[in-house]
Write an enzyme that holds these catalytic residues in place. Sequence first.
Site, PDB file in Angstrom:
ATOM      1  N   ASP A   8      26.924  77.372  15.885  1.00  2.00           N
ATOM      2  CA  ASP A   8      27.300  78.142  17.059  1.00  2.00           C
ATOM      3  C   ASP A   8      28.825  78.178  17.075  1.00  2.00           C
ATOM      4  O   ASP A   8      29.476  77.172  17.333  1.00  2.00           O
ATOM      5  CB  ASP A   8      26.753  77.465  18.325  1.00  2.00           C
ATOM      6  CG  ASP A   8      27.284  78.107  19.616  1.00  2.00           C
ATOM      7  OD1 ASP A   8      27.979  79.143  19.531  1.00  2.00           O
ATOM      8  OD2 ASP A   8      26.999  77.562  20.694  1.00  2.00           O
ATOM      9  N   LYS A  71      37.772  83.892  19.594  1.00  2.00           N
ATOM     10  CA  LYS A  71      36.579  84.734  19.488  1.00  2.00           C
ATOM     11  C   LYS A  71      36.762  86.058  20.245  1.00  2.00           C
ATOM     12  O   LYS A  71      36.179  87.069  19.892  1.00  2.00           O
ATOM     13  CB  LYS A  71      35.389  83.959  20.066  1.00  2.00           C
ATOM     14  CG  LYS A  71      34.036  84.581  19.820  1.00  2.00           C
ATOM     15  CD  LYS A  71      32.965  83.612  20.295  1.00  2.00           C
ATOM     16  CE  LYS A  71      31.566  84.150  20.114  1.00  2.00           C
ATOM     17  NZ  LYS A  71      30.572  83.164  20.555  1.00  2.00           N
ATOM     18  N   ASP A 191      22.940  84.493  29.283  1.00  2.00           N
ATOM     19  CA  ASP A 191      23.856  83.667  28.496  1.00  2.00           C
ATOM     20  C   ASP A 191      25.299  83.964  28.888  1.00  2.00           C
ATOM     21  O   ASP A 191      25.865  84.989  28.480  1.00  2.00           O
ATOM     22  CB  ASP A 191      23.603  83.952  27.002  1.00  2.00           C
ATOM     23  CG  ASP A 191      24.517  83.150  26.077  1.00  2.00           C
ATOM     24  OD1 ASP A 191      25.379  82.405  26.576  1.00  2.00           O
ATOM     25  OD2 ASP A 191      24.360  83.278  24.852  1.00  2.00           O
TER      26      ASP A 191
END
Lengths: 622, 197
Positions: A8, A71, A191
Amino acid sequence: MSRIVGIDLGTTNSLVAYVDERTGLPVVIPDRDGRRLLPSIVGFTPDGVLVGEAARRQLARRPADTVYSVKRLMGRGWEDVKDELRYFPFRVLPGEGVVRLAVGGREVTPPEVSAIVLRTLKERAETHFGEPVEKAVVTVPAYFNDSQRQATKDAGRIAGLDVVRIVNEPTAASLAYGLHRLGQGVIAVYDLGGGTFDISILRVKDGIFEVLATNGDTHLGGDDFDRVLMLWLLEDVQARHHRELDRDCVELARDGEAMQELRLAAEAAKIRLSTEERTTLTLPLAGFTYHRAITRAEIERLLEPLVSRTLGPCRQALADAGLTPSDIDQVVLVGGSTRVPLVRRRVQELFGKAPHSQLNPDEVVALGAAVQAQILAGGIKDMLLLDVTPLSLGIETLGGIVSILIPRNTTIPTSAREMFTTSVDGQTVVDMHVVQGERELARDNRSLARFELRGIDPMPAGMPKIEVTFLIDANGILQVQAREQRTGKAASIEVKPTYGLSDADVERMVEESFAYAEADVEARLLIEVRNEADTVLTHVERAFRQAGALLGAEERKAIEAAVAALRRARAGDDRDAIRERTSELNHATEHLAEMMMEAALKGALDTKRADEIMGRGSSREQ
Amino acid sequence: MSDFFEVFGLERRLAIDVAALQRRFYELSRRWHPDFHQAAAPAEQARALEESARVNAAYRALRDPLARVEYLIRLEEGRATREGAVVKPKAPPALLAEMFEIQEALEARGDSLDDGTRATLTVQRDALRARMAEAEAQIAGPLSRAWDAAAAADRPAALAALKDALATRAYLRTVIDDLANALGEGTEETHVANRRD
């Protein structure tokens, strides 16, 4: 088949996991100190590169050379991110194509920074297994577009990992839950991570996990929570302490270190207010200490607009799946930001049922990635994930209008064929512009790439028939093939990714990263202890300036001696000596820390925060 | 290459048992999904990828009654790739006067709607929605059954009727979206094939 791990690669933290053959269950691999989460932070220092906790500890001291939340920059161009750049303390260079950062005296791209995080996890796994690990399943937000997925794959390659599958985070989470905790039925996975938001609706039946629809926002997460809290804090500090600020001519908003302190304080307060109704915030800034109580209700007022932004995508995903909230059998929460009580309340209101959160929301995605890795390795045969492409894929046609080839929420892999021809006699090249998104005009969508079909035999206009196949593979990544129908000859295609790295770029980065990997492990450990020493020295010096006058002469002398001893040790190469002197200095200043707190805060102190101020090991993980 | 009906071992008929289709889809997915062919030779992997993409496309085309009709029209007309929309929106003659009125109201509205206009548009939109639902029921019901029952010689006429009904439905969809836009509700997202049973 060789071993495949699940990774992850998060905005805030990254993890690596695998499925234990004996129990059949996925487990997270900790580092040598037992830590499971690796902060996705990379520090560039004159001596070398720091990763994770070590980099996090230098955030406030070297803001310009410490990269976090990279990210958010993956697969993006300068134009996409320029509005949020002022919140990042590191420099991002303006320019065409892929974003470039200027840190530690060099230029790096987001995939290279992510590669450093991935390599650290790869090494963590290799230490655990005692053998090389070369393959991984890496997760991405479901709403990531093609460029962002490709950038993630590139990061793997640079790190020396073959990314055998890109898996969507919410679906990975459903696999982890699905092992034992979910029955059959329709589930919604909400999420909300550090930087991205996804909602996925799945049907689980007979071991098949069929995604019906997905939606999201790749620029919405805990970072945004921290940012609104930070800006609110900044205003409050300026209002309460304008006299001190004016006196010292400090412009807080331009002080990178102070802003990092504010950001970290905002994050810590947010986390504490998930379990407490109120908390106290104490922040030593230049020349004064900011101190105030803050309640959960106050921050909820600030967070409300952000949390509301997640509800639109939820409704859209339901509509795309042809469902209403009452059709959802179970709701699963994933991502650290779902610990915020306001988020839980809103999700519960929308779906009308209490959400599941039995599995640690920080770990569940990595566990799911490990399950997918085990499926690919052939170790699990009864589970299958059928995922979808989150965004419609189309080509630009005359007038800049998009013609959709593959609608969003199409199960992948999937392909579409389209015929192209020439518009001018003797034309030998045809251009195509491929975009991703839901808007009617090409320019409002995400430009993926421009393709050039070359080597078409010269013919009158309209005669050539070139069949182009657009294939989205199981990773959600586009592949394009072309064939001239008359001759059956494959047409050559030149791809110019709009925000990607060329193969040559990646090759060069792979080589550079090997140079880094081969650097002595000893040398890196030395960098870490030196950096830790620097952090403690900075904290002690600041405390000394603020509260040194309160100490007796003897104590002052002892601390000064400990500081001098650590500086001497730091100049040398003896790791153990540096570590010992650091711990001695910590010990010598324990009383100073207490005094400072008592004096400055008049009793209303939060011991946890006090430890943080003194730079004494404090993990902000919950 | 086999058509999408053949992928599922079905005859070219519009009446489909959706539960059975889903079961078969899951079976074929287990057979061909790339996840289960990771260790295979490159040629086999490529085959799995292609077959899996085909199974997915076939399921998408057949699981929804309207998408199924669109696919059938494409198939019967012998078009392998989609060139533009299968059916162009067409105003139903019976509604022309009413549509004209709505379009006029939409064009005349300017930047803001007064309450009266808003109320009228809302009523019209709801009426059109009902009409669209009716058109969809016609397509999925009697018109589809008519095609299934038609002898070879009668099939072109049955297909034309389906195509006509789809064109009307597409037209209603655009007007409803325009109305929703004017009412500030945003379009109701929908590609026929996005719908789920």
